[in-house]
Design a protein around this motif. Structure first.
Motif, PDB file in Angstrom:
ATOM      1  N   SER A 179      49.097  36.664 108.057  1.00 49.37           N
ATOM      2  CA  SER A 179      48.036  36.958 109.027  1.00 49.37           C
ATOM      3  C   SER A 179      47.830  38.312 109.627  1.00 49.37           C
ATOM      4  N   GLY A 181      48.197  42.707 108.822  1.00 47.67           N
ATOM      5  CA  GLY A 181      47.172  43.681 108.041  1.00 47.67           C
ATOM      6  C   GLY A 181      47.160  43.624 106.422  1.00 47.67           C
ATOM      7  N   LEU A 182      48.707  43.654 106.100  1.00 38.74           N
ATOM      8  CA  LEU A 182      49.029  43.392 104.794  1.00 38.74           C
ATOM      9  C   LEU A 182      48.510  41.994 104.129  1.00 38.74           C
ATOM     10  N   SER A 202      51.949  31.796 111.945  1.00 36.96           N
ATOM     11  CA  SER A 202      52.355  30.720 113.207  1.00 36.96           C
ATOM     12  C   SER A 202      50.953  29.988 113.556  1.00 36.96           C
ATOM     13  N   ASN A 205      47.371  31.353 113.958  1.00 36.30           N
ATOM     14  CA  ASN A 205      46.572  32.007 112.717  1.00 36.30           C
ATOM     15  C   ASN A 205      46.392  30.989 111.584  1.00 36.30           C
ATOM     16  N   TYR A 220      54.953  28.799 110.508  1.00 37.05           N
ATOM     17  CA  TYR A 220      56.467  28.763 110.394  1.00 37.05           C
ATOM     18  C   TYR A 220      56.949  28.370 111.805  1.00 37.05           C
ATOM     19  N   ASN A 260      58.934  43.955 101.690  1.00 37.50           N
ATOM     20  CA  ASN A 260      58.010  44.878 101.871  1.00 37.50           C
ATOM     21  C   ASN A 260      57.923  45.031 103.385  1.00 37.50           C
ATOM     22  N   SER A 261      58.959  45.376 103.938  1.00 34.98           N
ATOM     23  CA  SER A 261      58.965  45.498 105.407  1.00 34.98           C
ATOM     24  C   SER A 261      59.904  46.189 105.936  1.00 34.98           C
ATOM     25  N   VAL A 288      56.979  48.107  96.278  1.00 37.21           N
ATOM     26  CA  VAL A 288      55.735  48.681  96.184  1.00 37.21           C
ATOM     27  C   VAL A 288      55.518  50.092  96.914  1.00 37.21           C
ATOM     28  N   ARG A 333      52.126  41.331 116.588  1.00 42.60           N
ATOM     29  CA  ARG A 333      51.204  40.245 116.722  1.00 42.60           C
ATOM     30  C   ARG A 333      49.667  40.508 116.327  1.00 42.60           C
ATOM     31  N   ALA A 334      49.619  41.674 115.615  1.00 45.33           N
ATOM     32  CA  ALA A 334      47.983  41.801 115.335  1.00 45.33           C
ATOM     33  C   ALA A 334      47.574  40.867 114.109  1.00 45.33           C
TER      34      ALA A 334
HETATM   35  N1  LIG Z   1      55.310  49.222 100.681  1.00 50.82           N
HETATM   36  C1  LIG Z   1      54.585  50.156 101.296  1.00 50.82           C
HETATM   37  O1  LIG Z   1      54.180  51.236 101.016  1.00 50.82           O
HETATM   38  C2  LIG Z   1      54.027  49.495 102.593  1.00 50.82           C
HETATM   39  C3  LIG Z   1      52.652  50.070 103.128  1.00 50.82           C
HETATM   40  C4  LIG Z   1      52.256  49.469 104.361  1.00 50.82           C
HETATM   41  C5  LIG Z   1      52.993  48.974 105.242  1.00 50.82           C
HETATM   42  N2  LIG Z   1      54.349  48.111 104.584  1.00 50.82           N
HETATM   43  C6  LIG Z   1      54.875  47.191 105.382  1.00 50.82           C
HETATM   44  O2  LIG Z   1      54.282  45.844 105.556  1.00 50.82           O
HETATM   45  C7  LIG Z   1      54.695  45.326 106.451  1.00 50.82           C
HETATM   46  C8  LIG Z   1      53.673  44.625 107.195  1.00 50.82           C
HETATM   47  O3  LIG Z   1      52.631  45.266 107.775  1.00 50.82           O
HETATM   48  P1  LIG Z   1      51.536  44.835 108.218  1.00 50.82           P
HETATM   49  O4  LIG Z   1      50.471  46.053 108.784  1.00 50.82           O
HETATM   50  O5  LIG Z   1      50.960  43.557 107.779  1.00 50.82           O
HETATM   51  O6  LIG Z   1      52.290  44.299 109.755  1.00 50.82           O
HETATM   52  P2  LIG Z   1      51.594  43.827 110.990  1.00 50.82           P
HETATM   53  O7  LIG Z   1      49.942  43.631 110.762  1.00 50.82           O
HETATM   54  O8  LIG Z   1      52.053  44.324 112.114  1.00 50.82           O
HETATM   55  O9  LIG Z   1      51.954  42.309 110.968  1.00 50.82           O
HETATM   56  C9  LIG Z   1      51.598  41.400 112.116  1.00 50.82           C
HETATM   57  C10 LIG Z   1      51.626  40.085 111.672  1.00 50.82           C
HETATM   58  O10 LIG Z   1      52.877  39.310 111.162  1.00 50.82           O
HETATM   59  C11 LIG Z   1      53.023  38.196 111.377  1.00 50.82           C
HETATM   60  N3  LIG Z   1      54.364  37.698 111.838  1.00 50.82           N
HETATM   61  C12 LIG Z   1      55.337  38.066 112.713  1.00 50.82           C
HETATM   62  N4  LIG Z   1      56.607  37.476 112.746  1.00 50.82           N
HETATM   63  C13 LIG Z   1      56.264  36.634 111.664  1.00 50.82           C
HETATM   64  C14 LIG Z   1      57.125  35.616 110.989  1.00 50.82           C
HETATM   65  N5  LIG Z   1      58.524  35.303 111.614  1.00 50.82           N
HETATM   66  N6  LIG Z   1      56.528  34.893 110.088  1.00 50.82           N
HETATM   67  C15 LIG Z   1      55.551  35.188 109.402  1.00 50.82           C
HETATM   68  N7  LIG Z   1      54.555  35.964 110.035  1.00 50.82           N
HETATM   69  C16 LIG Z   1      55.003  36.596 111.172  1.00 50.82           C
HETATM   70  C17 LIG Z   1      52.236  38.011 112.779  1.00 50.82           C
HETATM   71  O11 LIG Z   1      51.597  36.646 112.724  1.00 50.82           O
HETATM   72  P3  LIG Z   1      52.135  35.697 113.923  1.00 50.82           P
HETATM   73  O12 LIG Z   1      51.583  36.092 115.154  1.00 50.82           O
HETATM   74  O13 LIG Z   1      51.380  34.315 113.545  1.00 50.82           O
HETATM   75  O14 LIG Z   1      53.336  35.551 113.949  1.00 50.82           O
HETATM   76  C18 LIG Z   1      50.993  39.165 112.754  1.00 50.82           C
HETATM   77  O15 LIG Z   1      49.946  38.488 112.427  1.00 50.82           O
HETATM   78  C19 LIG Z   1      55.272  46.448 107.455  1.00 50.82           C
HETATM   79  O16 LIG Z   1      56.745  46.193 107.865  1.00 50.82           O
HETATM   80  C20 LIG Z   1      55.292  47.839 106.766  1.00 50.82           C
HETATM   81  O17 LIG Z   1      56.535  48.436 106.758  1.00 50.82           O
HETATM   82  C21 LIG Z   1      54.599  48.556 103.476  1.00 50.82           C
END
Ligand SMILES: NC(=O)c1ccc[n+]([C@@H]2O[C@H](COP(=O)([O-])OP(=O)(O)OC[C@H]3O[C@@H](n4cnc5c(N)ncnc54)[C@H](OP(=O)(O)O)[C@@H]3O)[C@@H](O)[C@H]2O)c1
Length: 346
Positions: A179, A181-182, A202, A205, A220, A260-261, A288, A333-334
């Motif tokens: 849920s 950004g990625l 969760s 979502n 989860y 990827n986190s 990635v 939580r985004a």
């Molecule tokens: N490889 C690269 O070059 C690259 C590029 C960009 C980003 N990234 C990495 O990608 C990761 C994700 O980025 P993002 O932008 O998607 O982050 P994000 O938008 O901050 O992710 C937030 C989401 O994570 C979910 N979440 C939190 N805890 C969780 C859990 N225990 N199990 C399942 N879902 C959970 C939340 O859902 P709930 O509220 O439902 O828990 C929320 O919707 C980051 O850590 C970043 O470092 C890597």
């Protein structure tokens, strides 16, 4: 022939920008200020920013956490004062060698060059310089907010699912953090390629992830995917809340695990994962590396234009509230993307 720079640029007029001088609480350290207008070099495009979005690198550089990453971002404060890398907007002027964009074009792209060097461009400002090679035309039906929200998350998801994991029809893909950004892009891109998709999120979502096309959704809060009987060809882990070995244990034979986190460790962040992978080179692991090339942006634009993928925006803030927007992203939580709108709404 190089189009003449607008009088605005030639006169070196100032522009509004969100400036950061030290690490800390985003609502304390990100404050409105003024900078000189940037002037495009030969291969750059000057963009009047209409929208930008917030991503994990902006959170790392604002808070200075994980602390170990200060070695890259800056020891006592960030090397560059302006956060942000995703951008959508209107071309204001182009450099001498840029032949494929002209003033007035609506575009989207990224200033990301893989680091945080002193003087690097950011996008939490009214004008920014983007390398022409990291810019594409904005899909006409997308708002500037949607286009800006698509860049880092959409391109990284596309690279992960299509290029690194080689997902195709019938591939069983699990997306942890479905849920975010990625995650919201990954679910849709995997479905567009014909995969059988399981999203993990969760309770609140579950409906969102299902509406993006996931065949199965694991809440989860009631079920741990690492303890289930299902097996997956690809696990794209955007949360890293389980030990990598636990996730790898539910891969099908020959499956791939994509960590990827930045994870949750405030001191070392993803470094143990990277060290482990570097030392032991597990055959099932793939990383990635985000590359916002024009080719990747155009592939993403085609998916957005076809309607196969939409941009999920949790909330849009005005530029002046960049601190609150970054704090929202830091909450983890985004739901989808956090976007900043720059200038007057269209
Ligand atoms: N490889 C690269 O070059 C690259 C590029 C960009 C980003 N990234 C990495 O990608 C990761 C994700 O980025 P993002 O932008 O998607 O982050 P994000 O938008 O901050 O992710 C937030 C989401 O994570 C979910 N979440 C939190 N805890 C969780 C859990 N225990 N199990 C399942 N879902 C959970 C939340 O859902 P709930 O509220 O439902 O828990 C929320 O919707 C980051 O850590 C970043 O470092 C890597």
């Amino acid at each position: 022939m190089t189009p003449a720079l607008p009088a605005l640029v030639a006169a070196s007029v100032g522009m509004k920008a969100i400036l950061q001088t030290s690490y800390g609480d985003p609502e304390q350290v990100l404050a409105p200020g003024e900078l000189d207008m940037p002037v495009p070099g030969d291969d750059n495009v000057l963009i009047r920013v209409r929208a930008t979005s917030v991503n994990t690198p902006d959170c790392i550089a604002t808070l200075g956490v994980p602390y170990a990453l200060r070695l890259a971002v800056g020891l006592s404060g960030p090397a560059s004062a302006v956060r942000g890398s995703d951008v959508s907007g209107v071309v204001e002027a182009v450099g001498a060698r840029v032949l494929d964009f002209a003033p007035g074009d609506e575009v989207f792209g990224s200033v990301w060059t893989g680091g945080y060097t002193r003087g690097a461009q950011g996008t939490f400002c009214e004008y920014t310089l983007v390398p022409a090679s990291q810019l594409a035309r904005k899909p006409a039906h997308l708002s500037f907010e949607e286009a800006a929200g698509a860049v880092m998350s959409g391109v990284t998801a596309l690279q992960a699912i299509r290029d690194v994991a080689g997902v195709r029809a019938g591939t069983r893909v699990l997306i942890n953090g479905a849920s975010g950004g990625l995650g919201t892009f990954s679910v849709q891109i995997a479905k567009a390629l014909g995969a059988v998709v399981t999203g993990v999120c969760s309770t609140r979502n579950v409906d969102l992830v299902r509406s993006l096309g996931a065949d199965h959704v694991i809440d989860y809060t009631v079920e741990d995917y690492t303890k289930g009987d299902e097996r997956y060809d690809v696990i794209f882990d955007n949360v890293m809340n389980h030990p990598a070995a636990a996730s790898a244990a539910v891969l099908a034979p020959g499956g791939l695990f994509l960590p990827n986190s930045i994870g949750t460790n405030r001191w070392v962040g993803p470094i143990p994962t990277l060290l482990f992978a570097g030392l032991f080179k597990p055959k099932q692991w793939r990383f990635v590396e985000y590359r916002p090339t024009r080719q990747n942006l155009e592939s993403l634009a085609a998916l957005l234009e076809s309607g196969a993928v939409r941009v999920v925006i949790d909330r849009t803030y005005p530029l002046e509230q960049a601190g609150a927007a970054v704090a929202h992203m830091m909450s983890r939580r985004a739901r989808g993307q956090i976007v900043l709108q720059v200038g007057e709404p269209a």
